[in-house]
Design an enzyme around this catalytic site. Structure first.
Site, PDB file in Angstrom:
ATOM      1  N   ASP A 144     110.075  86.521  12.387  1.00  0.00           N
ATOM      2  CA  ASP A 144     109.460  87.011  11.149  1.00  0.00           C
ATOM      3  C   ASP A 144     110.453  87.900  10.409  1.00  0.00           C
ATOM      4  O   ASP A 144     110.953  88.866  10.968  1.00  0.00           O
ATOM      5  CB  ASP A 144     108.193  87.802  11.486  1.00  0.00           C
ATOM      6  CG  ASP A 144     107.329  88.059  10.262  1.00  0.00           C
ATOM      7  OD1 ASP A 144     107.871  88.539   9.242  1.00  0.00           O
ATOM      8  OD2 ASP A 144     106.123  87.789  10.320  1.00  0.00           O
ATOM      9  N   LYS A 148     109.666  92.507   2.995  1.00  0.00           N
ATOM     10  CA  LYS A 148     109.546  93.705   2.171  1.00  0.00           C
ATOM     11  C   LYS A 148     110.417  94.805   2.766  1.00  0.00           C
ATOM     12  O   LYS A 148     110.413  95.037   3.968  1.00  0.00           O
ATOM     13  CB  LYS A 148     108.096  94.168   2.096  1.00  0.00           C
ATOM     14  CG  LYS A 148     107.186  93.215   1.322  1.00  0.00           C
ATOM     15  CD  LYS A 148     105.779  93.776   1.218  1.00  0.00           C
ATOM     16  CE  LYS A 148     104.886  92.836   0.418  1.00  0.00           C
ATOM     17  NZ  LYS A 148     103.498  93.364   0.305  1.00  0.00           N
ATOM     18  N   ASP A 180     116.282  81.821   8.036  1.00  0.00           N
ATOM     19  CA  ASP A 180     116.435  81.232   6.701  1.00  0.00           C
ATOM     20  C   ASP A 180     116.260  82.288   5.616  1.00  0.00           C
ATOM     21  O   ASP A 180     116.067  81.957   4.455  1.00  0.00           O
ATOM     22  CB  ASP A 180     115.440  80.076   6.497  1.00  0.00           C
ATOM     23  CG  ASP A 180     113.993  80.513   6.657  1.00  0.00           C
ATOM     24  OD1 ASP A 180     113.753  81.626   7.156  1.00  0.00           O
ATOM     25  OD2 ASP A 180     113.088  79.737   6.287  1.00  0.00           O
ATOM     26  N   GLU A 220     112.301  73.724   8.843  1.00  0.00           N
ATOM     27  CA  GLU A 220     113.667  73.866   8.355  1.00  0.00           C
ATOM     28  C   GLU A 220     114.024  72.747   7.380  1.00  0.00           C
ATOM     29  O   GLU A 220     114.678  72.984   6.357  1.00  0.00           O
ATOM     30  CB  GLU A 220     114.635  73.859   9.536  1.00  0.00           C
ATOM     31  CG  GLU A 220     116.086  74.152   9.156  1.00  0.00           C
ATOM     32  CD  GLU A 220     116.987  74.219  10.359  1.00  0.00           C
ATOM     33  OE1 GLU A 220     118.223  74.259  10.159  1.00  0.00           O
ATOM     34  OE2 GLU A 220     116.486  74.243  11.497  1.00  0.00           O
TER      35      GLU A 220
END
Length: 239
Positions: A144, A148, A180, A220
């Protein structure tokens, strides 16, 4: 799966603070197939947190190169890697039970015996269940990103986590990461370049080309079609 990490000092005052885990549990609907995978597969493949590290040679019935993957999601990549390398052993850690069920289903369908699964917090598994200097590889694929800025501190790849991983890798063992999110890739590179006892395996001191042993996921491929980049990093334990 989502992941974050803070060292154990965050729990000193247990009356006011709850320890931050390496994940945030998210609800997910369990299909009948995934439930069958859990029911039939976990007695065979499942492991649990113990006070002492198990002897994985005994668990697998052999001594073989050993890889641990943190956050295997729905398990497709782990399943592909295990099927492609039957001479190696794999330990998967994932708290999302539909994903655990899906992986177990795949293992049963392909009659694979070289995978074991912890449906637990990865930090607790590393601390309690993995002996020092026992892993050949540790995989952290698409954790993850907590994109932010105010949440960046929740990212699992932090200096203390890098040191914990280093202690579990053999000398020469490799921490392989992929993301990514460009900003997370930059943070990973910064943290790992400063982490003691590691050597960057990139020729230019940055990222490595997509390694053939890392399967390309549907997620992906979708990202590539949308123009998203993917960054792989490999760092070997030197001492």
């Amino acid at each position: 799966m989502t992941e974050s990490y803070q060292p154990s000092s965050a729990t000193e005052d247990k009356s006011h603070h709850r320890e931050i885990k390496s994940f945030v549990m998210r609800a997910g609907r369990m299909t009948d197939g995934q439930q069958r995978g859990l029911d039939q597969g976990m007695p065979r493949f499942g492991l649990s947190l113990d006070a002492t590290a198990p002897d994985f040679d005994t668990v697998f019935g052999r001594s073989a190169p050993r890889t641990l993957e943190i956050g295997f999601g729905m398990g497709q990549s782990l399943l592909e890697m295990a099927a492609a390398a039957p001479e190696q052993d794999f330990i998967g850690v994932e708290v999302h039970l539909p994903g655990v069920g899906a992986l177990c289903s795949g293992l049963l369908a392909q009659n694979l015996s070289n995978v074991r699964v912890y449906p637990c917090d990865a930090v607790q598994v590393l601390r309690n269940c993995v002996a020092d200097a026992s892993l050949d590889r540790l995989l952290l694929f698409f954790p993850d990103p907590w994109h932010k800025a105010k949440h960046n501190k929740r990212r699992i790849l932090q200096p203390a986590f890098a040191e914990l991983v280093r202690s579990k890798l053999k000398i020469g063992g490799v921490l392989h990461m992929a993301t990514d999110w460009a900003h997370y890739a930059e943070q990973m590179l910064e943290v790992m370049n400063e982490a003691p006892g590691y050597r960057n395996l990139s020729d230019d001191g940055s990222y490595v080309p997509h390694p053939p042993e890392r399967p390309v996921t549907k997620f992906e491929r979708r990202g590539e079609r949308l123009g998203h980049g993917v960054w792989d990093l490999k760092f070997a334990r030197e001492n």
